[in-house]
Design a protein around this motif. Structure first.
Motif, mmCIF file in Angstrom:
data_model
loop_
_atom_site.group_PDB
_atom_site.id
_atom_site.type_symbol
_atom_site.label_atom_id
_atom_site.label_comp_id
_atom_site.label_asym_id
_atom_site.label_seq_id
_atom_site.Cartn_x
_atom_site.Cartn_y
_atom_site.Cartn_z
ATOM 1 N N ARG A 58 0.844 -1.181 0.000
ATOM 2 C CA ARG A 58 0.000 0.000 0.000
ATOM 3 C C ARG A 58 0.879 1.229 0.000
ATOM 4 N NH1 ARG A 58 -4.135 -2.845 4.117
ATOM 5 N NH2 ARG A 58 -5.268 -3.990 2.569
ATOM 6 N N SER A 79 -2.666 6.255 10.438
ATOM 7 C CA SER A 79 -2.182 4.893 10.585
ATOM 8 C C SER A 79 -1.645 4.653 11.998
ATOM 9 C CB SER A 79 -1.125 4.604 9.508
ATOM 10 O OG SER A 79 -0.838 3.230 9.405
ATOM 11 N N HIS A 129 -3.508 3.094 1.152
ATOM 12 C CA HIS A 129 -3.199 3.502 2.527
ATOM 13 C C HIS A 129 -2.391 4.796 2.489
ATOM 14 C CE1 HIS A 129 -2.937 2.726 6.775
ATOM 15 N NE2 HIS A 129 -1.621 2.678 6.776
ATOM 16 N N GLU A 159 -7.215 6.438 8.333
ATOM 17 C CA GLU A 159 -6.726 5.109 7.992
ATOM 18 C C GLU A 159 -6.149 4.363 9.205
ATOM 19 O OE1 GLU A 159 -6.104 3.013 4.921
ATOM 20 O OE2 GLU A 159 -8.018 4.006 4.590
#
Length: 304
Positions: free
Chosen positions: A29, A197, A280, A221
């Motif tokens: 990603r 993330s 991502h 995300e």
């Protein structure tokens, strides 16, 4: 200018271990080539100072009210914030320097936004993207974390965070440094926490125990799996108000919707927004969607 995020291609043997240990930025990603770093200026000395408010309170004035009035007067009289550029490097005691997007020319107190990066990321990139999202009238404090030994090169060092507890300490130290550096311009109240993330994952745990400081979150995300009924209740009981989830992948969207339901049940307003399928990442179409939804995250916050 919007900058893409680049994720380094790790060896196949190391992928499962890193994915398990870090919980984000899974292989495959990626988001394009590494961008050039921003034009970063070292933290310059403050130019000018807040002018002292003239005149005293009347004998009948309440002492607390007079003190509050003096603070407001000092903030209103602050000299315009000056810096050599929109991004400054901020020394942080006990930690590597942070990056800050500063509201050049501000003459009053401005809100603070924390932008925590993902694994194998850079604080400079977060600050650039969030300056575009939130505008140039707020402080964007981007904690650096620790350098990764598998960075592409000495001139392209990537960073991670050791633990949410360590990131929490780095944020506290960074806020103290920011307030000392710009004492007349930094709003002293609650802070908007944003994370991508790994930064979102760790931020959920931090906010669950520090909701008074971080009552509003923007989690890009990541961070949805950490909202159990218990952590959602702890966040609500501590003063948590709103959580905005931003997703660029279908899997993220489904998990975020489940987390939002748990938060709503606990009494916290929650919302999930999706960009077009983009992988991502937090820039490009994801940043555009975040920008459109930010007004909901800060609605009713007087500091904004």
């Amino acid at each position: 200018m919007m900058l893409p995020v680049a994720l380094f291609t790790l060896s196949l043997a190391s992928l499962p271990l890193l994915a398990t240990a870090l919980g984000c930025d899974r292989p495959g990603r990626t988001a394009g080539p590494a961008p050039a770093p921003p034009n970063v200026a070292p933290a310059p000395a403050l130019e000018g100072a807040a002018q002292a408010a003239d005149g005293g309170a009347t004998p009948a004035a309440d002492a607390a009210g007079a003190a509050a009035g003096a603070v407001d007067a000092a903030a209103a009289a602050a000299a315009p914030l000056r810096a050599d550029g929109p991004f400054v490097e901020l020394p942080v005691e006990g930690f590597p320097s942070a990056m800050v997007s500063v509201p050049i020319g501000a003459t009053a107190r401005r809100p603070v936004l924390i932008a925590s990066h993902g694994n194998y990321d850079r604080p400079e990139w977060q600050c650039q993207v969030w300056r575009d999202i939130a505008g140039d009238g707020v402080f964007v404090l981007c904690p650096r974390g620790v350098a990764r030994s598998d960075s592409p090169s000495p001139s392209d060092v990537r960073f991670t965070y050791e633990s949410n507890a360590r990131l929490e300490q780095e944020i506290d130290a960074g806020l103290a440094a920011l307030r000392a550096r710009f004492p007349e311009h930094v709003d002293p109240g609650a802070v908007l926490y944003t994370g991508f993330s790994l930064g979102a994952i760790m931020g959920s745990a931090i906010a669950a125990r520090r909701a008074a400081l971080f009552p509003r979150l923007v989690l890009v995300e990541g961070g949805h799996d950490k909202w159990t009924p218990e952590t959602a209740k702890a966040f609500a009981d501590g003063g948590g108000q709103r959580v905005l989830f931003v997703c660029a992948q279908a899997g993220c969207g489904a998990a975020a919707a489940a987390a939002a339901a748990r938060l709503e049940k606990a009494g916290v307003l929650a919302r999930v927004v999706r960009s077009k399928e983009a992988g991502h990442r937090y820039d490009g179409p994801v940043a555009e969607e975040t920008k459109r939804a930010l007004s909901w995250a800060i609605e009713g916050d007087a500091a904004w």
